[in-house]
Design a protein around this motif. Structure first.
Motif, PDB file in Angstrom:
ATOM      1  N   MET A  31       0.833  -1.067   0.050  1.00 33.43           N
ATOM      2  CA  MET A  31      -0.035  -0.033   0.049  1.00 33.43           C
ATOM      3  C   MET A  31       0.984   1.133   0.078  1.00 33.43           C
ATOM      4  SD  MET A  31      -2.679   1.142   2.890  1.00 33.43           S
ATOM      5  CE  MET A  31      -4.015  -0.204   2.436  1.00 33.43           C
ATOM      6  N   LEU A  32       2.001   1.360   0.599  1.00 31.61           N
ATOM      7  CA  LEU A  32       2.839   2.562   0.897  1.00 31.61           C
ATOM      8  C   LEU A  32       3.935   2.599  -0.077  1.00 31.61           C
ATOM      9  CD1 LEU A  32       2.861   3.229   4.770  1.00 31.61           C
ATOM     10  CD2 LEU A  32       1.100   3.853   3.118  1.00 31.61           C
ATOM     11  N   ILE A  33       3.903   1.523  -1.131  1.00 34.24           N
ATOM     12  CA  ILE A  33       4.923   1.793  -2.144  1.00 34.24           C
ATOM     13  C   ILE A  33       5.238   3.234  -2.778  1.00 34.24           C
ATOM     14  CG2 ILE A  33       5.516   1.155  -4.623  1.00 34.24           C
ATOM     15  CD1 ILE A  33       4.677  -1.937  -3.910  1.00 34.24           C
ATOM     16  N   GLY A  34       3.971   3.785  -2.928  1.00 41.00           N
ATOM     17  CA  GLY A  34       3.900   5.133  -3.569  1.00 41.00           C
ATOM     18  C   GLY A  34       2.482   5.385  -3.706  1.00 41.00           C
ATOM     19  N   THR A  35       2.150   6.554  -4.789  1.00 39.77           N
ATOM     20  CA  THR A  35       0.926   6.886  -5.126  1.00 39.77           C
ATOM     21  C   THR A  35       0.260   5.599  -5.742  1.00 39.77           C
ATOM     22  OG1 THR A  35       1.508   8.086  -6.841  1.00 39.77           O
ATOM     23  CG2 THR A  35       1.434   9.267  -4.768  1.00 39.77           C
ATOM     24  N   ARG A  36      -1.089   5.577  -5.840  1.00 38.54           N
ATOM     25  CA  ARG A  36      -1.833   4.626  -6.640  1.00 38.54           C
ATOM     26  C   ARG A  36      -1.114   4.564  -8.119  1.00 38.54           C
ATOM     27  NH1 ARG A  36      -6.519   1.676  -5.382  1.00 38.54           N
ATOM     28  NH2 ARG A  36      -7.028   0.488  -7.388  1.00 38.54           N
ATOM     29  N   ALA A  37      -0.948   5.744  -8.714  1.00 37.70           N
ATOM     30  CA  ALA A  37      -0.453   5.828  -9.984  1.00 37.70           C
ATOM     31  C   ALA A  37       0.921   4.838  -9.909  1.00 37.70           C
ATOM     32  CB  ALA A  37      -0.246   7.150 -10.495  1.00 37.70           C
ATOM     33  N   SER A  38       1.725   4.774  -8.983  1.00 38.60           N
ATOM     34  CA  SER A  38       2.758   3.933  -9.429  1.00 38.60           C
ATOM     35  C   SER A  38       2.482   2.518  -9.448  1.00 38.60           C
ATOM     36  CB  SER A  38       3.744   4.128  -7.775  1.00 38.60           C
ATOM     37  OG  SER A  38       3.323   3.387  -6.792  1.00 38.60           O
ATOM     38  N   TRP A  39       1.662   1.927  -9.249  1.00 40.42           N
ATOM     39  CA  TRP A  39       1.154   0.618  -9.457  1.00 40.42           C
ATOM     40  C   TRP A  39       0.040   0.367 -10.209  1.00 40.42           C
ATOM     41  CZ3 TRP A  39      -3.385  -0.892  -6.831  1.00 40.42           C
ATOM     42  CH2 TRP A  39      -3.708  -0.139  -5.807  1.00 40.42           C
ATOM     43  N   ASP A  40      -1.005   1.262 -10.484  1.00 42.52           N
ATOM     44  CA  ASP A  40      -2.213   1.135 -11.166  1.00 42.52           C
ATOM     45  C   ASP A  40      -2.176   1.670 -12.424  1.00 42.52           C
ATOM     46  OD1 ASP A  40      -4.650   1.010 -12.118  1.00 42.52           O
ATOM     47  OD2 ASP A  40      -5.611   1.610 -10.388  1.00 42.52           O
ATOM     48  N   ASP A  41      -2.077   1.031 -13.727  1.00 41.47           N
ATOM     49  CA  ASP A  41      -1.701   1.853 -14.885  1.00 41.47           C
ATOM     50  C   ASP A  41      -3.099   2.746 -15.480  1.00 41.47           C
ATOM     51  OD1 ASP A  41       0.634   0.779 -15.162  1.00 41.47           O
ATOM     52  OD2 ASP A  41       0.074  -0.810 -16.223  1.00 41.47           O
ATOM     53  N   SER A  42      -4.118   2.387 -14.683  1.00 42.26           N
ATOM     54  CA  SER A  42      -5.422   3.177 -14.920  1.00 42.26           C
ATOM     55  C   SER A  42      -5.714   4.481 -14.319  1.00 42.26           C
ATOM     56  CB  SER A  42      -6.688   2.522 -14.452  1.00 42.26           C
ATOM     57  OG  SER A  42      -6.706   2.161 -13.034  1.00 42.26           O
ATOM     58  N   VAL A  43      -4.545   4.760 -13.386  1.00 45.04           N
ATOM     59  CA  VAL A  43      -4.562   6.154 -12.736  1.00 45.04           C
ATOM     60  C   VAL A  43      -3.419   7.039 -13.136  1.00 45.04           C
ATOM     61  CG1 VAL A  43      -4.523   7.187 -10.388  1.00 45.04           C
ATOM     62  CG2 VAL A  43      -5.675   5.231 -10.655  1.00 45.04           C
ATOM     63  N   PRO A  44      -3.601   8.024 -13.680  1.00 45.80           N
ATOM     64  CA  PRO A  44      -2.743   9.174 -14.285  1.00 45.80           C
ATOM     65  C   PRO A  44      -1.725   9.517 -13.119  1.00 45.80           C
ATOM     66  CG  PRO A  44      -4.537  10.141 -14.340  1.00 45.80           C
ATOM     67  CD  PRO A  44      -4.785   8.712 -14.010  1.00 45.80           C
ATOM     68  N   GLY A  45      -0.353   9.231 -13.175  1.00 42.86           N
ATOM     69  CA  GLY A  45       0.398   9.910 -12.386  1.00 42.86           C
ATOM     70  C   GLY A  45       0.837  11.325 -12.818  1.00 42.86           C
ATOM     71  N   LEU A  46       1.654  12.069 -11.589  1.00 41.77           N
ATOM     72  CA  LEU A  46       2.075  13.322 -12.070  1.00 41.77           C
ATOM     73  C   LEU A  46       2.871  13.351 -13.442  1.00 41.77           C
ATOM     74  CD1 LEU A  46       2.246  16.245 -11.205  1.00 41.77           C
ATOM     75  CD2 LEU A  46       4.271  15.588  -9.842  1.00 41.77           C
ATOM     76  N   PHE A  47       3.806  12.397 -13.543  1.00 44.09           N
ATOM     77  CA  PHE A  47       4.855  12.513 -14.732  1.00 44.09           C
ATOM     78  C   PHE A  47       3.993  12.352 -15.889  1.00 44.09           C
ATOM     79  CE2 PHE A  47       8.109  10.917 -17.492  1.00 44.09           C
ATOM     80  CZ  PHE A  47       8.874  11.770 -17.449  1.00 44.09           C
ATOM     81  N   SER A  48       3.008  11.313 -15.993  1.00 43.08           N
ATOM     82  CA  SER A  48       2.360  10.996 -17.118  1.00 43.08           C
ATOM     83  C   SER A  48       1.618  12.414 -17.293  1.00 43.08           C
ATOM     84  CB  SER A  48       1.361   9.777 -17.149  1.00 43.08           C
ATOM     85  OG  SER A  48       0.836   9.811 -15.967  1.00 43.08           O
ATOM     86  N   SER A  49       0.844  12.815 -16.458  1.00 43.54           N
ATOM     87  CA  SER A  49       0.149  13.977 -16.768  1.00 43.54           C
ATOM     88  C   SER A  49       0.843  15.032 -17.450  1.00 43.54           C
ATOM     89  CB  SER A  49      -0.428  14.468 -15.386  1.00 43.54           C
ATOM     90  OG  SER A  49      -1.471  13.521 -14.970  1.00 43.54           O
ATOM     91  N   LEU A  50       1.951  15.325 -16.821  1.00 47.54           N
ATOM     92  CA  LEU A  50       2.716  16.366 -17.413  1.00 47.54           C
ATOM     93  C   LEU A  50       3.219  16.194 -18.922  1.00 47.54           C
ATOM     94  CD1 LEU A  50       5.048  17.179 -14.363  1.00 47.54           C
ATOM     95  CD2 LEU A  50       3.383  18.593 -15.185  1.00 47.54           C
ATOM     96  N   GLU A  51       3.552  14.740 -19.069  1.00 41.85           N
ATOM     97  CA  GLU A  51       3.850  14.399 -20.380  1.00 41.85           C
ATOM     98  C   GLU A  51       2.697  14.803 -21.329  1.00 41.85           C
ATOM     99  OE1 GLU A  51       5.069  10.409 -20.078  1.00 41.85           O
ATOM    100  OE2 GLU A  51       6.955  11.015 -20.760  1.00 41.85           O
ATOM    101  N   ALA A  52       1.635  14.221 -20.795  1.00 41.02           N
ATOM    102  CA  ALA A  52       0.357  14.572 -21.601  1.00 41.02           C
ATOM    103  C   ALA A  52       0.248  16.089 -21.949  1.00 41.02           C
ATOM    104  CB  ALA A  52      -1.062  14.147 -21.050  1.00 41.02           C
TER     105      ALA A  52
END
Length: 276
Positions: free
Chosen positions: A252-273
């Protein structure tokens, strides 16, 4: 049989994580004394254990009850292992709403009880040449949003208490560690909501389904998962381990949900988009 000839005390041992740990310690050879306010649950576990588990009614908010529990273990042959586990959700109010009395009651149940468990167990362990103490903390000790404020604060206190107690007690050959559970399916959630019977069972089922999607390991955590970690920390396999904790949270504490759930946009992927 890592605990052959060992004697253990488990608080909150009538149900959930405490019950699973008591059974695990017995399975590996220990004799166990459980303390709990749940008389029916404690007696039932003791009666089905072929004499390997004993029960003593114990309210861990009362220091005298804790002292009596440790004394009973000592009188029965000594104390080698203590699992400070008893607890409940405590006050659910936010910091700008909670009353002083509710704050104090939660701290008494979740933090003071652990301190007093250590206080009254340590001298008994010292006279036997050492021992192992394991305390139950929580992922809520490591971040906000996992549990109510008072509960989370108390569990953070348990982690720091674990460190300083390990330093205090090293001269007595007493190791002190903590286990940090994640989303474990016990009755702690439904009890906090005052649910019983069929409604409690239904909500527990919903919780189990939800938990399976709350972390990378796609199943709900079980009390036995925590019991296995406690058994390690209490055993001689961990003889070089003290003043630390084991996180048992399914990732659970590996990181934000985006770190392990591809369906959730992460900060980096959001910036890329945004940049494309």
């Amino acid at each position: 049989m890592r605990f052959q000839g060992k004697r253990a005390v488990v608080t909150g041992g009538a149900s959930g994580i405490g019950r699973a740990t008591a059974l695990r310690l017995v399975e590996e050879g220990a004799d166990v004394l459980i303390g709990d306010v749940d008389i029916a649950g404690g007696q039932e576990l003791a009666e089905t254990s072929n004499g390997r588990i004993r029960f003593q009614k114990t309210d861990v908010t009362q220091a005298a009850d804790i002292e009596a529990l440790m004394a009973a273990a000592d009188a029965a042959g000594g104390l080698d292992i203590l699992f400070n586990n008893a607890g409940a959700a405590g006050a659910r109010d936010k910091i700008d709403e909670i009353s002083p009395d509710d704050w104090d009651r939660t701290m008494s149940l979740l933090l003071r009880s652990v301190a007093m468990g250590i206080r009254y167990a340590a001298p008994l362990m010292a006279k036997r040449g050492g021992g192992a103490i394991v305390n139950t903390s929580s992922v809520s000790a490591l971040g906000s949003g996992y549990a109510p404020t008072a509960y989370s604060t108390a569990k953070a206190g348990v982690l720091h208490l674990t460190k300083v107690a390990a330093a205090d007690l090293a001269k007595h050959n007493i190791r002190v560690n903590a286990v940090v559970p994640g989303f474990i399916t016990t009755n702690i959630f439904t009890s906090a909501l005052g649910l019983e019977g069929a409604v409690r069972d239904h909500v527990n089922g919903v919780i189990a389904q939800t938990a399976a999607h709350a972390q990378p390991v796609q199943r709900a955590g079980r009390p036995e998962d925590i019991a296995a970690a406690v058994a390690y920390l209490a055993s001689d396999d961990a003889s070089f381990v003290t003043g630390t904790h084991i996180l048992v949270d399914g990732g659970m504490l590996i990181g934000t949900r985006a770190s392990w759930d591809d369906s959730v946009p992460g900060l980096f992927s959001s910036l890329e988009a945004a940049a494309s």
